[in-house]
Structures are given as structure tokens and as C-alpha cells.
Design an enzyme around this catalytic site. Structure first.
Site, mmCIF file in Angstrom:
data_model
loop_
_atom_site.group_PDB
_atom_site.id
_atom_site.type_symbol
_atom_site.label_atom_id
_atom_site.label_comp_id
_atom_site.label_asym_id
_atom_site.label_seq_id
_atom_site.Cartn_x
_atom_site.Cartn_y
_atom_site.Cartn_z
ATOM 1 N N TRP A 106 0.917 -1.210 -0.120
ATOM 2 C CA TRP A 106 0.057 -0.015 -0.032
ATOM 3 C C TRP A 106 0.936 1.365 0.116
ATOM 4 C CZ3 TRP A 106 -1.095 3.177 4.855
ATOM 5 C CH2 TRP A 106 -0.433 2.850 5.729
ATOM 6 N N ASP A 107 2.172 1.050 0.356
ATOM 7 C CA ASP A 107 3.051 2.307 0.411
ATOM 8 C C ASP A 107 2.980 3.183 -1.064
ATOM 9 O OD1 ASP A 107 4.172 0.032 1.851
ATOM 10 O OD2 ASP A 107 6.074 0.688 1.933
ATOM 11 N N GLU A 120 0.136 -2.311 12.274
ATOM 12 C CA GLU A 120 0.052 -3.828 12.391
ATOM 13 C C GLU A 120 0.415 -4.471 13.915
ATOM 14 O OE1 GLU A 120 2.840 -4.294 9.408
ATOM 15 O OE2 GLU A 120 1.786 -3.401 8.016
ATOM 16 N N GLN A 129 2.432 2.304 13.861
ATOM 17 C CA GLN A 129 2.751 3.328 12.904
ATOM 18 C C GLN A 129 1.370 4.120 12.861
ATOM 19 O OE1 GLN A 129 3.188 -0.039 9.808
ATOM 20 N NE2 GLN A 129 2.743 1.595 8.209
HETATM 21 C C1 BGC Z 1 5.077 -1.595 7.447
HETATM 22 C C2 BGC Z 1 3.926 -1.670 6.183
HETATM 23 C C3 BGC Z 1 4.474 -1.398 5.116
HETATM 24 C C4 BGC Z 1 5.834 -2.593 4.762
HETATM 25 C C5 BGC Z 1 6.632 -1.982 3.470
HETATM 26 C C6 BGC Z 1 5.941 -2.585 7.112
HETATM 27 O O1 BGC Z 1 7.026 -2.523 7.923
HETATM 28 O O2 BGC Z 1 4.356 -1.675 8.580
HETATM 29 O O3 BGC Z 1 2.957 -0.977 6.508
HETATM 30 O O4 BGC Z 1 3.737 -1.614 3.902
HETATM 31 O O5 BGC Z 1 6.659 -2.274 6.034
HETATM 32 O O6 BGC Z 1 7.314 -0.821 3.474
#
Ligand code: BGC
Length: 789
Positions: free
Chosen positions: A361-362, A488, A593
Site C-alpha cells: 500500500w506504500d 500492524e 505506525q
Molecule cells: C509496514 C507496512 C509497509 C511495509 C513495507 C512494514 O514495516 O508496517 O505498513 O507496507 O513495511 O514498507
């Protein structure tokens, strides 16, 4: 934290003044060149030593097993891993009888400069061989923005003191040895020597190698050709075999003489086209690059970047280090997406093997908002790529018992590759992030073709997902239960505010799309009746609120959980996921986050100013920033609620993520979302840009350290420039029709004839700045700590 003392601070480039092998892998990522199609890590020309050798082609991957201790329904059976493909960067040098290698002899000088305006990586070396011979080597590397499948290296050798006999070997190498990218032996075995030779050929100084992958059944070709300029008697020879192509050039160099080689590279790959088609494509592309010539490649690159910077540049007065960092951040954001052209934009761009080369989703949440306003066609291409994977997303939704389309949490080609479902599959918000990026892109660009070809269908199919994933409860409220939001450290929660508010926007935008385009909607099987069900769901969306605390709950029940014991968590126990079991993280109030705070930014229209301030104050002490995706959002919202100095610290963290290796893993590739977030922190944070409902509003306010902030935006065929000082802001329209916008809540109209300057109203006294969890404060960047803001 590694602060690399060799990165000097310059506004338009990133210079490294000496070679430090301790941070070689980090610099390979920082200095990586890419156009979104091809990516070259900044491995040394001579190939060794290396941290991680890396040459990546967008969406060129191998399938690998995803082993589970306990299998379950709907778990993806295989993963996709980006491959390090045929290395065309290698140029070995033999000086008299000694191979040039920075680990031997004496390095008299070693400088590398990433030039953000010219879009090249320059290297200058002076070396004394163990036998005492001195030599000067200059190389310049480019991955062309203009010629999508081409890269080139200018390599020059000259004697410093006495005449030299040199030999240069310019190579293409497939299956080069590299450190394993997986700890799992089954995966490592699949990824060892992943390329099978299909064809190789040489003609004069041109060599082509063709390879395929065993499981993903992809075909790729790499070609190199050379222009060689040396003294009389310079000798050239070419040879090739399955995994290596080599052009050897030998010359005797007297004082003042120089051997110059321009190496042109091209890559092509496909899942469908035949071997002759791919081979001929790279031969044609390398011929095109050679025909253009080195000078014209450089000129084209400069012109491309001049055009980009004319809009995208963010100027900061008062902090040169951050000025450099923001431009570096924008350069990598562009590199990740510029010519991806309907392929994915991975979390690390094409700068390293981190996260297996996956896209998350970034892209839609952090990268596309930036590209939408600075390089809109790249944003459209990225969304068209998502659209091209719709069938897979529909299949996934069906597999999960849902309607519409469920986009993957992590992928290269569109298939779900996440093996940990609570943080993967259940993070359905990725589909709303995609829809939100469509809405913002359409509002900013008014691209009707895109809307009809891709945008509408993306909105409709994601709206269908929400409609089936949620339900109306007995009171008619629409609930979306059992999902994972951006945080998360909470999983499978009910009514995550971020997810629900983004789903709400998704449902309404899809319903509007059906009204505006009934014919196109009918082709998708959507009509006003279905749209009405989306509106009902959107209008009845549950947004949990804690009356006693006066704040929103990140998800239902969240504020009732026990607060994490921050006081007894040691600094070396972060990131928490590596030191505590998920079950414990999930049942406590601790935020990995920005999640609720992310909703305050992107659905700011759904909160009052007081709610924003209260929510930020509540969530800030719970947010540990164990992800690089957090700081930029905290910067944006901290600035909005009046904590400018705290916002500035977060801005610094987002922008310096890779130059300072803040997460200790820049070696695996740069953090594209954090870098894109640096733009968001500047423009949405201190510039106050919001674009709810397609209307641009600004509320500039600068922190102590900045004297001036200036940035540009492309918006509906216009180029708008915004410049702010501590006391006033000026809006200038460089081209396009007059535009109405808002400055601190007041409407103004700007035209090409008339810039508008307005005073910045004094900040209203607010709450004192909240503190992040102990030991998790962002790096200090000039904040007056006593001031409490
Ligand atoms: C984050 C996710 C992100 C992924 C890739 C993870 O550490 O919690 O939100 O999509 O890294 O950057």
C-alpha cells in the site's frame, strides 16, 4: 544509527568524499540509479568488493515456495521474489599486472557523487597499485529516463605519474554469486543461479545474453555495446558463453594519454514474447542508445530532470542538510516511478532486494499523492498497473468469500504473496488506498480517458468489496469487522477508523462514478440501485468514538486495552515485533505506525479541529514508529495541530531515513514511502496542502528553523507555485487558467497575471506538544524542547 560522515552536505548532489567499506551496502542503495523500469545498485564498477550486487528489472521475478508450519485455507502457495539479473555494470581494470581493487594497494582518492540535476552517478578514483603504479579512473553512470530500456557508463583511465599498460574487461554476468536473500534453505536453493541460459551471441564489441527463469517462465535479454577511444594500437576482443560476455580492451597509455570506453546497456523481458523478439528488442535498444551517443543521453537526462524539478522542487531556507535530503528523497521517488509504465512501484523501488521486491500500500498511500502533483503520468501508469491486475484481485475476493476486488497486501505481479494473514490478507485497507489514489488523481488531473479505462472500474470493484465485507447491524449502522488497519500491532479488529473512513470515501466515489458514467457503469454491471446500497453503507459507516476520553478509538475497543508498559521496554527491544509475541502486541495499546493519525491526514474532512488535536495528543504517546511509514504522517498532523517543532523533527526523520540509515536496513534498498513522505511533510505539513473533494487548500506555517519554504504543484493543466515565509505566503500561477484555492480558510483566486500574497495568521494557542513513548522521540532538529511545541 549510522551517520555516514562521508556524505557531504550540498544542495543539489550527494557527495561521498571517501570510500568506507563498512557502509558499502548502504551506499549501494543510496547511490542506486533507476528509471522505474531498470534499477542498478551502485556496485563498484569492478564488481568487488560488494555489499549486495543488484541489477533489477521491474516485475522480473522468480516464484518461490511459501512454506507454512500449519497450512490453512486461502494461504498463498508461492511467493514472488525479485531477481538480481545479468549484471552489465562490471568494468574490470588491470593496471600493468595488478587487478584494480580498492582493498589492495593504496586508494589515493575515492569520490562518488550522485548528481540530482544531471541524474548521474560520478566516481573519481586515484589508485596506487601494490607495485607502486598510479592510475586515475573516472566513471559516470546513467540509467536513462528518456530511453526506458537503456543505461550507460562512461569509463576513463589515465596514468598519473608514469606510462601504463592497461586492460579493461567490460562484462555481462548472469548468476553472479551473491549473499542469500532468504534464511530459508528451500527458498535460498530456488534463488541460487536462478537464470537459465537460452542464447548468447557476440558481434564486434556487442554481446547479447538471453536467459529464462525456471518457475515464473519469464524471458530476459541483456545487451552491451561499446564505443572505444584509445591511443594507436588499442586492442579489442569479444567473447561470450552462457553466463558471461566479455569485451577486452588493451592499451599502452603514455603521459597525457587516456583510454575511454562508453558502455551502452539495454534490457528487455517478457512473459509472453518469444526469444527472437526479446533478443532483437535489446539489440535494437542498445543500437538506439549507441546511436544517440553518450552526450545526447546526458542532455536528455538533464532536460527530463529540468522539467521535473521545475515543478517538483521543494526549497527550504534555513536547513541545508534537509534541503539536500528532500531533493534526494524526491529524486528517488521519481526514480521509482518515472518509467515503471504499468508495472508496480515496489517499496524499495529498484534499489535493493528488500521485502523481496514487493509492492505494498506504500505506493498508493505515500508515493502516488506525490507523483500525482509532480509527475502525474507516472501516477496514472501506476494505477493502470493496479487495474491490469484486477482479475487476480477479483479471484482473490472470491476465494475469500467476498465480492468485487481484494488487492494483495504484497506482490510483484498481482498475486497475494503475504504468508502471514493477520497482517496481510486482513489489511484490506490496501484496496481503499488504491481507490483513494484514483479519486485524488482524477481530481487533480481530470483525465477522462483514465477514468473510463481504469479509474471507474477500480472504484466500482473496490466498493463492491466493502459492501460485502461489511454489514448493517440491527440499528442499521454499517460495520466493517475483523480487519487490520495500518497499525500492524493491532490485528483483526472491528471498525478500524482509518479503514472505515477510506472505505466510506471509496463507496461514495464509486456511487458518483455510476451517476456520471451510467453507460460505462452498466458495462461493469453497476447501476443506480447498486450505487444506492454503497451510499447507504457509506452514510451509515461506524466511526468509533470514546466518549469518556473524548477521542476516536483506532478500532472498537482499542482505548479499553491495557497501555503497553513503555517504561519497562528497553531501547534495544525495538522494533517490538522482534522481541515480543504478536498476541501481546495485539491486545495492548501500542501503535506500530500512524493509523488513526493517518486518518486525520487523509480524511481530515471527517474530523473537527478539536478532535484532531485531542486524537493526536492521545495517540502520539502510544506510537513507537517501528515502521518507516510513520514519521511523515506524524509530521503532517503535528504541523496541523500546531506542534511545528515536533513536526519538524518528524520531517527530518522521514527525509533522512536513508542518508542516515535510521532503520539500519538501507542496505536492502531505500525506503521509497518515507522518502515520498518527506514531500508530504513539507507540502502537506508546513504548506498545509489538503485536497479533499478536489479543492486545494493551504495553511502554511513554518517552524523556527525554516525561513522560507517553496514548492510547486501540477493541478488541472496548471503549474502552481507556493512560497511561504514566517509571515506571509505567495501563490503564483505559472501557467493555466485562473484557480481558486484557500489560504488559511479564506478563498483567493490566483491567475498567471496576478500572484496573490496573504499574511499568515498568528497561531492560536493550543495544547502543549505530546511526547512520544520514552526513548522513541524523533531525532532532534532544532526544536526548542522547553517551548513544548
Ligand atoms: C509496514 C507496512 C509497509 C511495509 C513495507 C512494514 O514495516 O508496517 O505498513 O507496507 O513495511 O514498507
Amino acid at each position: 544509527m549510522i551517520t555516514h560522515p562521508a556524505f557531504a552536505v550540498e544542495p543539489w548532489c550527494v557527495p561521498e568524499t571517501h570510500l568506507d567499506l563498512e557502509v558499502l551496502a548502504q551506499t549501494e542503495s543510496v547511490f542506486a540509479l533507476s528509471n522505474g523500469h531498470i534499477g542498478l545498485r551502485a556496485n563498484l564498477d569492478e564488481g568487488e568488493p560488494f555489499g549486495i550486487p543488484g541489477t533489477y528489472l521491474n516485475s522480473f521475478y522468480e516464484l518461490r515456495p511459501l512454506p507454512y508450519a500449519e497450512a490453512g485455507y486461502g494461504y498463498p502457495e508461492s511467493g514472488q521474489t525479485v531477481l538480481n539479473v545479468t549484471n552489465g555494470k562490471i568494468i574490470r581494470l588491470l593496471v600493468d599486472d595488478e587487478p584494480f581493487d580498492v582493498r589492495y594497494g593504496r586508494l589515493l582518492a575515492h569520490e562518488r557523487v550522485l548528481d540530482l540535476r544531471d541524474g548521474v552517478l560520478r566516481r573519481r578514483v586515484e589508485w596506487e597499485s601494490p607495485a607502486g603504479t598510479t592510475v586515475r579512473v573516472n566513471s559516470t553512470r546513467i540509467v536513462s529516463f528518456v530511453h526506458r530500456s537503456a543505461a550507460a557508463i562512461l569509463y576513463e583511465v589515465e596514468p598519473i605519474d608514469s606510462p601504463l599498460r592497461v586492460a579493461i574487461q567490460s562484462e555481462l554476468i548472469a548468476n553472479e554469486p551473491a549473499p542469500p536473500t532468504s534464511n530459508d534453505p528451500r527458498t535460498a536453493a530456488v534463488l541460487e543461479s536462478p537464470l537459465q541460459s537460452e542464447d548468447f551471441s557476440e558481434r564486434e564489441a556487442r554481446i547479447v545474453l538471453v536467459h529464462s527463469t525456471k518457475r515464473s517462465k519469464l524471458l530476459m535479454a541483456a545487451a552491451m555495446d561499446h564505443v572505444i577511444d584509445g591511443p594507436a594500437g588499442t586492442f579489442v576482443d569479444a567473447e561470450c558463453a552462457t553466463d558471461v560476455g566479455r569485451v577486452t580492451v588493451a592499451a599502452d597509455l603514455g603521459a597525457g594519454e587516456r583510454l575511454t570506453i562508453v558502455k551502452f546497456l539495454s534490457y528487455g523481458w517478457s512473459s509472453q514474447r518469444s526469444l527472437p523478439a526479446i533478443r532483437d528488442q535489446v539489440i535494437a535498444a542498445v543500437a538506439k542508445a549507441k546511436h544517440s551517443g553518450w552526450k545526447s543521453l546526458l542532455e536528455g537526462q538533464r532536460a527530463y530532470l529540468d522539467d521535473f524539478w521545475a515543478c517538483a522542487d521543494v526549497e527550504l531556507e534555513g536547513d541545508t542538510e534537509l534541503q539536500q535530503a528532500v531533493r534526494f528523497a524526491l529524486f528517488h521517488t521519481l526514480q521509482a516511478g518515472a518509467r515503471a509504465e504499468q508495472r508496480a512501484i515496489p517499496a524499495k523501488g529498484l534499489t535493493g532486494p528488500g521485502y523481496d521486491g514487493h509492492t505494498f500500500w506504500d505506493t498508493e498511500r505515500f508515493v502516488l499523492p506525490v507523483l500525482t502533483y509532480t509527475a502525474p503520468s507516472a501516477a496514472a501508469d501506476a494505477l493502470r498497473w493496479r487495474h491490469s491486475t484486477l482479475e487476480l484481485a477479483r479471484e482473490r475476493a472470491r476465494q475469500l468469500g467476498q465480492n468485487g476486488a481484494a488487492f494483495p497486501w504484497r506482490t510483484i505481479r498481482g498475486h497475494e504473496c503475504s504468508g502471514y494473514w493477520p497482517a496481510g490478507t486482513a489489511a484490506f485497507h490496501v484496496s481503499a488506498d488504491i481507490a483513494d489514489a484514483v479519486v485524488r488523481y482524477q481530481a487533480a488531473v481530470e483525465d477522462d480517458v483514465f477514468e473510463l479505462e481504469a479509474g471507474l472500474e477500480l472504484l466500482v470493484e473496490t466498493a463492491r468489496l466493502w459492501r460485502s465485507l461489511g454489514h448493517h447491524d440491527a440499528e442499521g449502522r454499517f460495520r466493517i469487522d475483523g480487519v487490520t488497519g495500518p497499525d500492524e500491532y493491532s490485528a483483526v479488529a472491528d471498525n478500524n477508523v482509518f479503514t472505515n473512513l477510506l472505505a466510506q470515501r471509496n463507496l461514495l466515489a464509486a456511487a458518483d462514478g455510476v451517476v456520471h458514467h451510467p453507460k460505462a457503469a452498466a458495462e461493469l454491471g453497476a447501476d443506480l440501485e447498486e450505487a444506492a446500497t454503497w451510499r447507504d453503507a457509506a452514510n451509515a459507516m461506524v466511526v468509533p468514538w470514546d466518549e469518556a476520553l473524548g477521542v476516536h478509538c483506532q478500532a472498537e475497543g482499542f482505548t479499553e486495552h491495557q497501555v503497553w508498559d513503555f517504561a519497562n521496554t528497553r531501547p534495544d527491544q525495538y522494533p517490538l515485533l522482534l522481541h515480543f509475541p504478536y498476541f501481546d502486541l495485539y491486545r495492548k495499546q501500542v501503535v506500530k505506525q500512524a493509523d488513526l493519525v493517518l486518518a486525520l491526514h487523509w480524511r481530515g474532512d471527517a474530523f473537527t479541529a478539536e478532535e484532531k488535536a485531542a486524537n493526536f495528543a492521545y495517540y502520539e504517546p502510544l506510537t513507537v514508529r517501528d515502521s518507516s511509514l510513520s514519521a511523515s504522517t506524524q509530521a503532517v498532523v503535528a504541523a496541523e495541530v500546531g506542534h511545528l517543532e515536533l513536526a519538524y523533527d518528524y520531517f527530518g526523520e522521514a527525509a533522512l531515513m536513508d542518508l542516515h540509515d535510521l532503520e539500519h536496513n538501507t542496505r536492502d534498498g531505500v525506503h521509497i514511502a518515507s522518502l515520498a513522505g518527506a514531500w508530504l511533510a513539507a507540502v502537506a505539513g508546513f504548506g498545509g496542502l489538503r485536497d479533499h473533494d478536489g479543492f486545494l487548500s493551504f495553511a502554511p506555517r513554518l517552524p523556527t528553523r525554516l525561513e522560507r519554504l517553496a514548492f510547486g504543484l501540477r493541478f488541472r493543466d496548471r503549474l502552481l507555485k507556493v512560497e511561504a515565509t514566517k509571515t506571509e505566503a505567495t501563490y503564483t500561477l505559472e501557467d493555466g487558467e485562473p484557480l481558486e484555492l484557500s489560504h488559511h480558510g479564506k478563498r483567493v483566486t490566483v491567475s498567471t497575471e496576478r500572484s496573490v500574497t496573504r499574511r499568515i495568521p498568528p497561531a492560536k494557542p493550543g495544547r502543549p506538544a505530546p511526547s512520544p513513548p520514552p526513548g522513541r522521540e524523533p531525532m532532534f532538529r532544532g526544536r526548542e524542547r522547553a517551548e513544548g511545541s
